[in-house]
Scaffold this motif. Structure first.
Motif, PDB file in Angstrom:
ATOM      1  N   PRO A 155     -37.429 -74.987  51.052  1.00  0.00           N
ATOM      2  CA  PRO A 155     -38.312 -75.855  51.541  1.00  0.00           C
ATOM      3  C   PRO A 155     -37.658 -77.421  51.380  1.00  0.00           C
ATOM      4  O   PRO A 155     -36.734 -77.421  50.595  1.00  0.00           O
ATOM      5  N   PRO A 156     -38.131 -78.309  52.233  1.00  0.00           N
ATOM      6  CA  PRO A 156     -37.353 -79.391  52.280  1.00  0.00           C
ATOM      7  C   PRO A 156     -37.867 -80.335  51.041  1.00  0.00           C
ATOM      8  O   PRO A 156     -39.025 -80.179  50.510  1.00  0.00           O
ATOM      9  N   THR A 157     -36.958 -81.106  50.549  1.00  0.00           N
ATOM     10  CA  THR A 157     -37.273 -81.793  49.249  1.00  0.00           C
ATOM     11  C   THR A 157     -38.571 -82.558  49.358  1.00  0.00           C
ATOM     12  O   THR A 157     -38.613 -83.293  50.186  1.00  0.00           O
ATOM     13  N   GLY A 158     -39.280 -82.738  48.406  1.00  0.00           N
ATOM     14  CA  GLY A 158     -40.737 -83.305  48.456  1.00  0.00           C
ATOM     15  C   GLY A 158     -41.681 -82.744  48.995  1.00  0.00           C
ATOM     16  O   GLY A 158     -42.745 -83.351  49.286  1.00  0.00           O
ATOM     17  N   SER A 159     -41.375 -81.593  49.701  1.00  0.00           N
ATOM     18  CA  SER A 159     -42.614 -81.093  50.517  1.00  0.00           C
ATOM     19  C   SER A 159     -43.655 -80.172  49.485  1.00  0.00           C
ATOM     20  O   SER A 159     -43.141 -79.872  48.188  1.00  0.00           O
ATOM     21  N   LEU A 160     -44.710 -79.958  50.069  1.00  0.00           N
ATOM     22  CA  LEU A 160     -45.657 -78.913  49.123  1.00  0.00           C
ATOM     23  C   LEU A 160     -44.945 -77.726  48.527  1.00  0.00           C
ATOM     24  O   LEU A 160     -45.313 -77.628  47.316  1.00  0.00           O
ATOM     25  N   PRO A 161     -44.570 -77.024  49.305  1.00  0.00           N
ATOM     26  CA  PRO A 161     -43.642 -75.773  48.615  1.00  0.00           C
ATOM     27  C   PRO A 161     -42.747 -76.224  47.525  1.00  0.00           C
ATOM     28  O   PRO A 161     -42.444 -75.600  46.497  1.00  0.00           O
TER      29      PRO A 161
ATOM     30  N   ALA B 203     -54.156 -71.865  44.341  1.00  0.00           N
ATOM     31  CA  ALA B 203     -53.734 -72.943  45.331  1.00  0.00           C
ATOM     32  C   ALA B 203     -52.949 -72.406  46.588  1.00  0.00           C
ATOM     33  O   ALA B 203     -53.348 -72.384  47.730  1.00  0.00           O
ATOM     34  N   ALA B 204     -51.835 -71.621  46.016  1.00  0.00           N
ATOM     35  CA  ALA B 204     -50.996 -71.032  46.997  1.00  0.00           C
ATOM     36  C   ALA B 204     -51.869 -70.090  47.834  1.00  0.00           C
ATOM     37  O   ALA B 204     -51.625 -69.940  49.086  1.00  0.00           O
ATOM     38  N   TYR B 205     -52.593 -69.405  47.340  1.00  0.00           N
ATOM     39  CA  TYR B 205     -53.308 -68.327  48.277  1.00  0.00           C
ATOM     40  C   TYR B 205     -54.179 -68.994  49.205  1.00  0.00           C
ATOM     41  O   TYR B 205     -54.206 -68.727  50.389  1.00  0.00           O
ATOM     42  N   PHE B 206     -54.960 -69.911  48.897  1.00  0.00           N
ATOM     43  CA  PHE B 206     -56.187 -70.466  49.268  1.00  0.00           C
ATOM     44  C   PHE B 206     -55.380 -71.481  50.513  1.00  0.00           C
ATOM     45  O   PHE B 206     -55.974 -71.755  51.563  1.00  0.00           O
ATOM     46  N   ILE B 207     -54.308 -71.953  50.153  1.00  0.00           N
ATOM     47  CA  ILE B 207     -53.718 -72.976  51.337  1.00  0.00           C
ATOM     48  C   ILE B 207     -52.852 -72.332  52.404  1.00  0.00           C
ATOM     49  O   ILE B 207     -52.704 -72.408  53.449  1.00  0.00           O
ATOM     50  N   SER B 208     -52.027 -71.336  51.871  1.00  0.00           N
ATOM     51  CA  SER B 208     -51.080 -70.421  52.669  1.00  0.00           C
ATOM     52  C   SER B 208     -51.460 -69.438  53.401  1.00  0.00           C
ATOM     53  O   SER B 208     -51.433 -69.090  54.352  1.00  0.00           O
ATOM     54  N   HIS B 209     -52.213 -68.689  52.465  1.00  0.00           N
ATOM     55  CA  HIS B 209     -52.537 -67.262  53.169  1.00  0.00           C
ATOM     56  C   HIS B 209     -54.022 -67.022  53.499  1.00  0.00           C
ATOM     57  O   HIS B 209     -54.153 -66.343  54.428  1.00  0.00           O
TER      58      HIS B 209
ATOM     59  N   PRO C 176     -54.137 -57.905  52.309  1.00  0.00           N
ATOM     60  CA  PRO C 176     -52.644 -57.065  53.077  1.00  0.00           C
ATOM     61  C   PRO C 176     -52.376 -57.544  54.362  1.00  0.00           C
ATOM     62  O   PRO C 176     -51.335 -57.127  54.847  1.00  0.00           O
ATOM     63  N   GLU C 177     -53.407 -58.280  55.138  1.00  0.00           N
ATOM     64  CA  GLU C 177     -53.221 -58.835  56.257  1.00  0.00           C
ATOM     65  C   GLU C 177     -52.694 -60.084  56.305  1.00  0.00           C
ATOM     66  O   GLU C 177     -51.794 -60.951  57.184  1.00  0.00           O
ATOM     67  N   ASN C 178     -52.833 -60.997  55.224  1.00  0.00           N
ATOM     68  CA  ASN C 178     -52.191 -62.404  55.193  1.00  0.00           C
ATOM     69  C   ASN C 178     -51.275 -62.596  54.193  1.00  0.00           C
ATOM     70  O   ASN C 178     -50.432 -63.608  54.092  1.00  0.00           O
ATOM     71  N   GLY C 179     -50.547 -61.768  53.559  1.00  0.00           N
ATOM     72  CA  GLY C 179     -49.208 -61.645  52.771  1.00  0.00           C
ATOM     73  C   GLY C 179     -49.496 -62.207  51.499  1.00  0.00           C
ATOM     74  O   GLY C 179     -48.517 -62.688  50.820  1.00  0.00           O
ATOM     75  N   GLY C 180     -50.734 -62.222  51.023  1.00  0.00           N
ATOM     76  CA  GLY C 180     -50.985 -63.083  49.583  1.00  0.00           C
ATOM     77  C   GLY C 180     -51.118 -62.206  48.499  1.00  0.00           C
ATOM     78  O   GLY C 180     -51.782 -62.676  47.517  1.00  0.00           O
ATOM     79  N   MET C 181     -50.642 -61.195  48.612  1.00  0.00           N
ATOM     80  CA  MET C 181     -50.703 -59.856  47.538  1.00  0.00           C
ATOM     81  C   MET C 181     -50.477 -60.679  46.298  1.00  0.00           C
ATOM     82  O   MET C 181     -50.954 -60.475  45.052  1.00  0.00           O
TER      83      MET C 181
ATOM     84  N   ALA D  75     -49.456 -63.676  45.403  1.00  0.00           N
ATOM     85  CA  ALA D  75     -49.981 -64.949  44.637  1.00  0.00           C
ATOM     86  C   ALA D  75     -51.818 -64.475  44.077  1.00  0.00           C
ATOM     87  O   ALA D  75     -52.069 -64.867  43.112  1.00  0.00           O
ATOM     88  N   ALA D  76     -52.458 -63.609  44.777  1.00  0.00           N
ATOM     89  CA  ALA D  76     -53.873 -63.215  44.262  1.00  0.00           C
ATOM     90  C   ALA D  76     -53.517 -62.549  42.816  1.00  0.00           C
ATOM     91  O   ALA D  76     -54.420 -62.726  42.054  1.00  0.00           O
ATOM     92  N   VAL D  77     -52.466 -61.484  42.746  1.00  0.00           N
ATOM     93  CA  VAL D  77     -52.466 -60.612  41.757  1.00  0.00           C
ATOM     94  C   VAL D  77     -51.758 -61.589  40.559  1.00  0.00           C
ATOM     95  O   VAL D  77     -52.354 -61.705  39.314  1.00  0.00           O
TER      96      VAL D  77
END
Length: 129
Positions: free
Chosen positions: A42-48, A81-87, A95-100, A102-104
Motif C-alpha cells: 500500500p502507498p505510504t499514508g493510505s488506510l491499509p 474495521a478491516a472486515y466491514f470496510i474492505s470485505h 467465503p464470498e468476500n475473502g474476509g475469513m 479478518a473475521a476469525v
C-alpha cells in the motif's frame, strides 16, 4: 485424563498468542517495510498502510505478550474495521468476500482481551516481579 489435558491449557494459550502474533506482525512487516509483501504494497499514508502500522506495533506487543489485553483490544477492533470496510461491501458471507481471516482474527483477539497472554509472556514475567 481431562485434568492432564487441562494442565497444558496455559502454555497452549501462550503458544496460540505467539502464532497469531507472528501472523499479524508479518502483515505489518509486509505493509510497512515491504518484507515479503508479495503483490500488496500500500502507498505510504493510505488506510491499509496505517492498518499496517497497527499490525506492526501492536502485533509485536501481542507477540511478546506485553500489554497484551490492550494490544488485543486494538487489534480486534482493527480486524472488525478491516472486515466491514474492505470485505463486507462485497458480500455478507466470508467465503464470498475473502474476509475469513479478518473475521476469525477479530474474535481470536477479543478472546485474548479476556484471557490475557498466558505464562510465556512479558506480562507474566512482570507480574511475578
Amino acid at each position: 485424563m481431562v485434568n492432564k489435558i487441562q494442565a497444558y491449557q496455559p502454555v497452549l494459550l501462550s503458544i496460540l498468542r505467539i502464532a497469531v502474533g507472528l501472523v499479524i506482525f508479518s502483515f505489518g512487516m509486509a505493509k510497512i517495510f515491504h518484507f515479503h509483501a508479495g503483490t500488496f504494497m500500500p502507498p505510504t499514508g493510505s488506510l491499509p498502510w496505517i492498518a499496517g502500522l497497527f499490525e506492526l506495533v501492536f502485533g509485536f506487543l501481542f507477540l511478546v505478550g506485553f500489554q497484551t489485553r490492550i494490544a488485543a483490544f486494538l487489534l480486534s477492533g482493527l480486524m472488525a474495521a478491516a472486515y466491514f470496510i474492505s470485505h463486507f461491501p462485497k458480500s455478507i458471507f466470508p467465503p464470498e468476500n475473502g474476509g475469513m481471516a479478518a473475521a476469525v482474527l477479530c474474535f481470536v483477539f477479543l478472546y485474548f482481551v479476556t484471557s490475557g497472554a498466558g505464562p510465556l509472556s512479558v506480562d507474566a514475567k512482570l507480574n511475578k516481579a
